[in-house]
Design a protein around this motif. Structure first.
Motif, mmCIF file in Angstrom:
data_model
loop_
_atom_site.group_PDB
_atom_site.id
_atom_site.type_symbol
_atom_site.label_atom_id
_atom_site.label_comp_id
_atom_site.label_asym_id
_atom_site.label_seq_id
_atom_site.Cartn_x
_atom_site.Cartn_y
_atom_site.Cartn_z
ATOM 1 N N ARG A 46 0.835 -1.198 0.000
ATOM 2 C CA ARG A 46 0.000 0.000 0.000
ATOM 3 C C ARG A 46 0.868 1.246 0.000
ATOM 4 O O ARG A 46 2.002 1.232 0.489
ATOM 5 C CB ARG A 46 -0.891 0.015 1.238
ATOM 6 N N GLY A 47 0.326 2.331 -0.515
ATOM 7 C CA GLY A 47 1.057 3.595 -0.543
ATOM 8 C C GLY A 47 0.231 4.665 -1.218
ATOM 9 O O GLY A 47 -0.994 4.694 -1.074
ATOM 10 N N ARG A 48 0.883 5.515 -1.996
ATOM 11 C CA ARG A 48 0.200 6.597 -2.699
ATOM 12 C C ARG A 48 0.466 6.450 -4.194
ATOM 13 O O ARG A 48 1.619 6.330 -4.604
ATOM 14 C CB ARG A 48 0.698 7.964 -2.213
ATOM 15 N N ASN A 49 -0.604 6.469 -4.972
ATOM 16 C CA ASN A 49 -0.426 6.251 -6.407
ATOM 17 C C ASN A 49 -0.868 7.433 -7.257
ATOM 18 O O ASN A 49 -1.171 7.283 -8.433
ATOM 19 C CB ASN A 49 -1.182 4.994 -6.855
ATOM 20 N N GLY A 50 -0.891 8.609 -6.657
ATOM 21 C CA GLY A 50 -1.270 9.800 -7.409
ATOM 22 C C GLY A 50 -0.190 10.204 -8.409
ATOM 23 O O GLY A 50 0.989 9.869 -8.251
ATOM 24 N N THR A 51 -0.610 10.907 -9.440
ATOM 25 C CA THR A 51 0.341 11.352 -10.464
ATOM 26 C C THR A 51 1.424 12.248 -9.868
ATOM 27 O O THR A 51 2.606 12.135 -10.197
ATOM 28 C CB THR A 51 -0.400 12.118 -11.573
ATOM 29 N N ASP A 52 1.010 13.127 -8.966
ATOM 30 C CA ASP A 52 1.957 14.059 -8.344
ATOM 31 C C ASP A 52 2.335 13.632 -6.931
ATOM 32 O O ASP A 52 3.080 14.336 -6.250
ATOM 33 C CB ASP A 52 1.360 15.475 -8.309
ATOM 34 N N ASP A 53 1.810 12.517 -6.483
ATOM 35 C CA ASP A 53 2.076 12.070 -5.113
ATOM 36 C C ASP A 53 2.168 10.546 -5.079
ATOM 37 O O ASP A 53 1.354 9.871 -4.459
ATOM 38 C CB ASP A 53 0.967 12.565 -4.180
ATOM 39 N N TYR A 54 3.174 10.024 -5.768
ATOM 40 C CA TYR A 54 3.383 8.575 -5.795
ATOM 41 C C TYR A 54 4.356 8.192 -4.690
ATOM 42 O O TYR A 54 5.421 8.779 -4.547
ATOM 43 C CB TYR A 54 3.939 8.137 -7.147
ATOM 44 N N LYS A 55 3.978 7.193 -3.904
ATOM 45 C CA LYS A 55 4.861 6.757 -2.812
ATOM 46 C C LYS A 55 4.639 5.275 -2.566
ATOM 47 O O LYS A 55 3.579 4.865 -2.105
ATOM 48 C CB LYS A 55 4.593 7.558 -1.546
ATOM 49 N N GLU A 56 5.663 4.480 -2.863
ATOM 50 C CA GLU A 56 5.557 3.046 -2.659
ATOM 51 C C GLU A 56 6.318 2.593 -1.414
ATOM 52 O O GLU A 56 6.151 1.464 -0.965
ATOM 53 C CB GLU A 56 6.100 2.298 -3.879
ATOM 54 N N SER A 57 7.139 3.488 -0.865
ATOM 55 C CA SER A 57 7.957 3.126 0.285
ATOM 56 C C SER A 57 8.277 4.373 1.093
ATOM 57 O O SER A 57 8.000 5.502 0.668
ATOM 58 C CB SER A 57 9.261 2.446 -0.161
ATOM 59 N N TYR A 58 8.914 4.153 2.261
ATOM 60 C CA TYR A 58 9.178 5.245 3.205
ATOM 61 C C TYR A 58 10.626 5.128 3.674
ATOM 62 O O TYR A 58 11.069 4.052 4.093
ATOM 63 C CB TYR A 58 8.196 5.171 4.380
ATOM 64 N N ASN A 59 11.342 6.237 3.605
ATOM 65 C CA ASN A 59 12.780 6.233 3.843
ATOM 66 C C ASN A 59 13.093 6.323 5.332
ATOM 67 O O ASN A 59 12.819 7.347 5.969
ATOM 68 C CB ASN A 59 13.426 7.402 3.093
ATOM 69 N N THR A 60 13.670 5.270 5.884
ATOM 70 C CA THR A 60 13.977 5.233 7.312
ATOM 71 C C THR A 60 15.177 6.092 7.668
ATOM 72 O O THR A 60 15.428 6.333 8.860
ATOM 73 C CB THR A 60 14.246 3.793 7.772
ATOM 74 N N PHE A 61 15.918 6.544 6.668
ATOM 75 C CA PHE A 61 17.055 7.421 6.944
ATOM 76 C C PHE A 61 16.577 8.804 7.363
ATOM 77 O O PHE A 61 17.278 9.522 8.073
ATOM 78 C CB PHE A 61 17.952 7.526 5.702
ATOM 79 N N HIS A 62 15.369 9.168 6.934
ATOM 80 C CA HIS A 62 14.811 10.490 7.222
ATOM 81 C C HIS A 62 13.670 10.353 8.224
ATOM 82 O O HIS A 62 12.558 9.946 7.852
ATOM 83 C CB HIS A 62 14.302 11.152 5.944
ATOM 84 N N PRO A 63 13.888 10.678 9.498
ATOM 85 C CA PRO A 63 12.823 10.562 10.500
ATOM 86 C C PRO A 63 11.557 11.319 10.127
ATOM 87 O O PRO A 63 10.452 10.889 10.441
ATOM 88 C CB PRO A 63 13.470 11.145 11.764
#
Length: 213
Positions: A164-181
């Protein structure tokens, strides 16, 4: 006339506002599917000798890589921002897929986390880099693993093994970066709450709400 207006403002308007926002919530409480029905794990070794599966669990899935000890700060960020808040839920697990040979590194990391966290819901499975890379290639994602079969990014997987994530044209997100709190505290936490709301709403609809998600 004035009395009727006052009564309208005090009693009718709040109800109308509630119905409006309630309908809005229902329209925006589905976290989009990024990848459908990803494969479950193979018969891979786990740190505690347990069988780890994606089935019927909400999973925060990660790939630790051969340099996981060097990048342990990523796990500490995830532990602080997400794990500590939600790890007591029965239907939730945190799983890291790591290359064989990193078992001792994982033990060192868990020993450090254990000083201030109940680590019982952290799960680590181990297999060869070839298996890890082959498995990741089946997830249907845009991102890739690094040369050490790892990534700082983690994924939200639902009980049906959909990412699950975000599948918008301008807001696509399939993962979350653990390096950035901040990525964990803001975007991941927001999306994770939406998925939890989904399951809680389904449980309530079926009159089956419980301590589970």
């Amino acid at each position: 006339m004035k009395k009727n207006i006052v009564l309208f403002v005090l009693f009718v308007l709040p109800i109308v506002a509630y119905l409006f926002f309630a309908s809005g919530v229902n329209s925006f409480t589905k976290l989009p599917v990024i990848s459908n029905k990803i494969p479950d794990f193979g018969p891979w070794e786990s740190l505690r000798g347990e069988k780890v599966s994606l089935d019927k669990k909400i999973t925060i899935l990660g790939f630790g890589g051969a340099e996981i000890l060097k990048n342990r700060g990523n796990l500490f960020n995830l532990n602080e921002k997400i794990y500590q808040r939600y790890h007591t839920f029965n239907d939730l697990q945190f799983v890291m897929v790591c290359p064989l040979g990193t078992e001792e590194d994982i033990k060192h990391i868990l020993d450090a986390l254990d000083e201030f966290t109940d680590v019982s819901n952290w799960h680590f499975v181990f297999t060869s880099p070839e298996n890890i890379n082959n498995y990741y290639s089946q997830l249907g994602l845009k991102g890739t693993l690094d040369a050490h079969s790892g990534t700082p990014n983690v994924f939200i997987v639902d009980k049906e093994r959909n990412i699950r994530g975000r599948n918008g044209t301008d807001d696509y997100k399939e993962s979350y970066n653990t390096f950035h709190p901040a990525d964990l505290s803001n975007e991941m936490l927001d999306d994770f709450k939406i998925l939890l709301y989904e399951y809680r709403a389904a449980l309530k609809k079926n009159n089956n709400a419980s301590k589970q998600l």
